[in-house]
Every structure is written in C-alpha cells, then in structure tokens.
Design an enzyme around this catalytic site. Sequence first.
Site, PDB file in Angstrom:
ATOM      1  N   CYS A 123      -1.164  -4.808   3.377  1.00  0.00           N
ATOM      2  CA  CYS A 123       0.076  -4.443   4.060  1.00  0.00           C
ATOM      3  C   CYS A 123       0.198  -5.160   5.383  1.00  0.00           C
ATOM      4  CB  CYS A 123       0.245  -2.933   4.188  1.00  0.00           C
ATOM      5  SG  CYS A 123      -0.291  -2.208   5.702  1.00  0.00           S
ATOM      6  N   ASP A 158      -1.680  -5.421   8.251  1.00  0.00           N
ATOM      7  CA  ASP A 158      -2.136  -5.112   9.590  1.00  0.00           C
ATOM      8  C   ASP A 158      -3.546  -4.550   9.584  1.00  0.00           C
ATOM      9  OD1 ASP A 158      -1.532  -2.541   8.724  1.00  0.00           O
ATOM     10  OD2 ASP A 158       0.356  -2.496   9.801  1.00  0.00           O
ATOM     11  N   CYS A 189       2.698   1.161  12.685  1.00  0.00           N
ATOM     12  CA  CYS A 189       1.841   0.471  13.660  1.00  0.00           C
ATOM     13  C   CYS A 189       1.209   1.480  14.615  1.00  0.00           C
ATOM     14  CB  CYS A 189       2.653  -0.542  14.462  1.00  0.00           C
ATOM     15  SG  CYS A 189       3.320  -1.876  13.465  1.00  0.00           S
TER      16      CYS A 189
END
Lengths: 400, 341
Positions: free
Chosen positions: B35, B37, B106
């Site tokens: 994905c 990150d 995030c």
Amino acid sequence: MTPVYLDNNATTRVFPEVVDAMLPYFTEQFGNASSIHAFGAEVGGALRKARKSLQALIGAEFDHEIIFTSGGTESNNTAIRSALQVMQGRNEIITSMVEHPAILSLCDWLEKHEGVVVHRIPVDKQGRLDIDAYRAALSEKVALVSFMWANNETGTVFPVDGLAELAHEVGALFHTDAVQAVGKLPIDLKTTDIDMLSLSSHKFHGPKGLGALYLRKGTRFRPLLRGGHQERGRRAGTENAPAIIGLGVAAEMALGSMAEDTARMIALRDKLEKGLLETVGHCFVTGDPLDRLPNTSTIAFEYIEGEAILLKLNQAGIAASSGSACTSGSLEPSHVLRAMDIPFTAAHGAIRFSLSSETTEADIDRVLEVVPGIIASLRQMSPFWSEEGAQPGGFTPAYA
Amino acid sequence: MWEYSDKVKEYFFNPRNAGALADANAVGEVGSLSCGDALKLMLKVNPETNIIEDAKFQTFGCGSAIASSSALTELIIGKSIDEARKLTNQDIADFLDGLPPEKMHCSVMGQEALTAAVAAYTGETLEDDDHEEGALICKCFGVDAGMIERAIRTNKLTTLEMVTFYTKAGGGCNSCREPLEELLADTNKAMVAEGLIAADEAYVFGAAPKPVKKKATGFVIPDLKPAPAAAPAAPAPVQIAMPAPAPAPAPAPVAVAEAPTKYSPAKEAIVVSKIIEEMRPVFNADGGDVELVDMEGSLVLVHLSGACSGCQLASHTLGGLQKKITEALGRMVRVMPVAKT
C-alpha cells in the site's frame, strides 16, 4: 523561472493557432450547423473542413468514417457497447490488463452486471502483449477485441494492425483506444484491419471535451446517444463546432510536423533517460525500449514513493505524473506497472515524464539538474535505504 | 493534487527529526509495501524517568506520510511513555491542521509505529494489525470498504439506509451510491451463501425498491432484544470504531394511513426511549451520546453530548432516528436536539 511541463500524456497546451481558429465560432459564426440559414451553413462548411483534416491525420478512407464525440471515454464506451449489440450471439470481449480505465472499468461492469465474458490478456515485464494468450482467447464467441494502440503510462506500443487481423480470423470486431497514439505516431487506417478507433483532441494540442470514433465504412453500429440526426444519426447532439474546428487545426499541425517533432522528442527523451540513469542509480526505465511512444518515459525510482517525488518536483517548477497509489486515491500502485510485474518498491516510485513538440533542451537540463537531489533527499528519509546509500537497508515491518 | 494544509507542506518540505537515531533504545517498524507506506520510528527513552528524550523517523511514503511521521516525533519528544500511549492518530492529524480523508491512514500509521515502539520498549507483545481496509468508498466521511462490509455482516444490514445509518457512508454528497449499492449487494449475496440471511432479505443491485408492506392489524412493538454480539472478524479499525454489541436492526413495522395515535402518551414515551436506547451504540461509536429529554406533541426532544453536539452529521443521524420513531409510533414526529435544562 519558467515552469517545465512534462505531463503531456495527461493533457497538452492548446496551440494558440487552434484557439485563434476557434474563437470566431463562439461569437460571430455561432450558428447551428443543422440550420438552413446562412449562420448554419457557414459552420457546416468549417466542420467539413475539420473532418477532412482529421481524416488525413488518421489515414481514413472516407471522411464519414469519423464520428465526433465528447472525448476518448465516450468513444470507447460507444465502440464497446455497439459491438456487443451488433454481434448478437457473441458475448465475449478480449482486452488487455493494461488498458485505460475508460476500457477496463466498463469491462468490469459488463462482466459483473451484463453477463459478458471478459478476457484480460497479460503483458510481459516490458509491457508487451502476450500474443499466445491472445490467440488462445480468440474464438467465435468473441464479439470485440479492444487493445490500446499505445500505453498512457509506459508508452509501449501494441502491434494493433496484426492484432486486428487475428481478430478478423474469428469474425470478431477490432477496436483500438488510440488516445495516446493519434498525433504522435503515423497512422494510416485504410491500410489496416482496424474497425474502430478512439481518439481525443486534447492529447495533441486541441481543446478538451472533444474526441472522435473512427468507424470503418460498412461496420455495423448502434449509437450510444440517440436523438437528432447529427453525425449521420450515429451520435446525436448539436455539434461542438468551435472544438471540432480547433481539433481540425490541431490535426493539420500534428500531421505537418510529425516527422521532425518525433525526431526531436526522441532525442530529448533519450537524453533525459541517459542522464537520470547515470546520475541517480537504483532506477530503471519501464516499457518496451524498442517500441515506445517518442514522448513518453516512465522511470521507476526504487525505495521512495512517487507522490513525494512529484511534490518536490512541483516545488522546483517541474510538472510530471506518477502511477503511484497516493496520487490516485487508491491504495494500489498503477495496474499497468503491476501487470508488468514491477516490484512494489519500484512501482510506487515510478514517475512519468511525457514530452511534447514544445519541450526544449533547457527543460530537460532543468530536470537533470533537479531530480538527483530530490531522489537523494527522499532516499535519506526512507527506511529501505541504508545510511551508506549504496544498498537498501534491512527493514522488516511489524506487519505487511 | 491533494489539498494539503500549509502545515503538512511545511512538515513535508522541511521535516523535523528525519533520519536514523544511533542510540535508539526503542524502535517501531510498521507499514506495508503493497500500500505504499512504511515507517520506522526510533526512540531514545530515559530508562530512569521513562521520558522520550529523542525521536527520529524514516518513512517510505507520500507527502502526508512523511509529514505525519515528522509531526509524530514532534508530539512525543519530551513526553513520558505513559503520555505517549495516549496519543491518537487524530492528534497527529490535528497537529497538521487536518489531512485529506484518503490520507488519514498516514496518521494511523504514525500512531501504530508509536504503539510498536512503546511495546518494544516495555517488552509487551503486539497483536498483528492490518490497517488496509480496502478502497475508500465514502469520501465525505472517510469510510472504507472493509469497515462497511464489517458493519453489514455484523449487523445483518440489507438496506442502503441502514448502511448509511451504521457507517455514515453515503450520508454526505451521496456520490458513492453506486459502489455502496454494489458492496451491499455483494456482501448480502455472500451472506446468503453462508446462511447468515435469507435470500429474499438480500439487497439486489439495481433492483427496484421493495414495496412497503402494509401491516395487517394492530401494532407490534419492535423486538428490541439485542442480537448476540457477533465477534468482528478483524480488530476494530482505529479511526472509526463500529458499534460492537450492535442490536439487530429489527424490521420496524410501518404504519401507513392507519389510526394516527396507537398509544397513550406514556406508552409512546416507552417506545421512543427503547428506540433511542437501541440506537445509542451508533452515537457512542462516534464518541458522543444521545438521551431523551421530553416529548411534546409531534416533537421529540433529545440532548446530544460529546462529539455529537455541534457535529454537522448530527442532523443526518437524527434524521434516521426520526424515521424510526415515526415508523414505530405510526405518526409523524420531529426529533429536535435541545440543550439540557
């Protein structure tokens, strides 16, 4: 500092000559081409001229083989839906895994809700079509084969002419999404087996909101939009006259300078790739090195993520694009790069530079000056990159 | 391009505390390459005081992932381990003056890295958590496919309205209606196959709305027995928790064109308070609460507290409540939020 625009596969600047040609058709010659009076007649003549210009660009045998639409997406939807309607008894479609969403998303829908069988042909690591898989999928159940002429992300060119011949061997129709190819590659449809072709005006310096569907004479067809008699009843709705006239001029200009534009773009693209590969390291060019669009270069920078690169490029006045997950709102990297089996570490860091005939050597020099620093600064922050900078560090996330 | 706040841009272009921390004694590594990150958080914790004296990060990810990581380090330096434990992903997002809904993951990654680092320091073991929840369906409220599917399964939802009621998805601009319909139909189909719901209850994609069944006689108080709490398949998502012991959405009998009043005022109050009790977990899930204040004619006055007060979504959620009460009482009522007196 002049901004550097290297996102011409997304859209291009409309040439000033194109705008100049369009402007009178908003306020002076604003008539409806269908009207009997002088206002309409003037527009009708200009539309015929534009149609001829586009006919020349794609090498169509007849000008009535061109149906103007609102863009590439409408042309693609029209072609696929029409083929399914005129090929009763056949309910299969063959396409590739790397098509534009304007094809794939419609195929997903048809498969799920309308009982259509969809074959998605894979590609190899260079993005080249698996011809054996294509041959194996062909049968007399196939209504339509649709392969893109050139890939928007990598620039890889499919041999559509040969692919069309194979489709005709089983009696299937052949459509190509040529949105990225028209205006960049020489096209001569009358010498091919292609039945339908989609194109978009704003990819070659024409206005947005206009495209066309080429429909070979004699190909059976059902319109997507029904209504008035425009486009010989094949696409109802008042003609977008200013845009069509703009497209005509853009087509003339693209055809007139294609050979020299191509040579210049290839030289600049090669300079860009050579420079980046030499100075940056741990990066590679994606796509078919031998058969690619002259203007497209997608470079995968390993161990960093594309959106971060784009933000820093943007700060430095350089516009490019990325197939990375984070710029598109999904969590998956580009379906094209995944179909090419590019590792996740690199696929997330793929940046597409797409040139136009207006790109200059100074633009490329600027990119070569700026990019190495950007890549280095992001790699320094990456957990996959070790302090020594030479090799990726050993990083084991708690979950993956 | 994303609409990032100035603070996100500032922390991306000039990140604080980026790089490796040589004398770290607690490291948390989380992320997922697929994905796009990954974050390595390094802490230097004073073993005497349990104070985080220094923190650094290395992040593979987009602009907001880097900014979130940097913000995280700024938030925890100087804090004790116990204080750091209390940090939520929302704190990170708030520090950055907000993140776009697609980018909230995030901040979640930052919070998870901190949890992992704290666990490494204290020697606790960490349960595996997968924060990938599938495609983001509702952009207005940041609801992803995984969360919606869990809500549909846990609560045996079979209508779009109930999906919106339980998850908020589709309650804003409504542009996600098509993917939402598809997800509901697909999930219901799978549930039929698994024997969880009957075939005729399942939502069918594109089907015309079912005719409203007219009740034959009398009125039946909805069966408010809560269903046994179905254990969620995966740990609750970090961002918006689902109502865990959710009540079965008993099909509320619909009274149409019948006698306007079926109950004495006292009986009505009991029915209404039962419905409010039944819906309370939905409000609780968002960190708020609802309680019945009074009933006056066609007005049902409720008091909203916690996160629900002043929330723009409250009117939407209250709309659902109003519909339920109207259906149960067989007469039009209006639910109005009031201040507690």
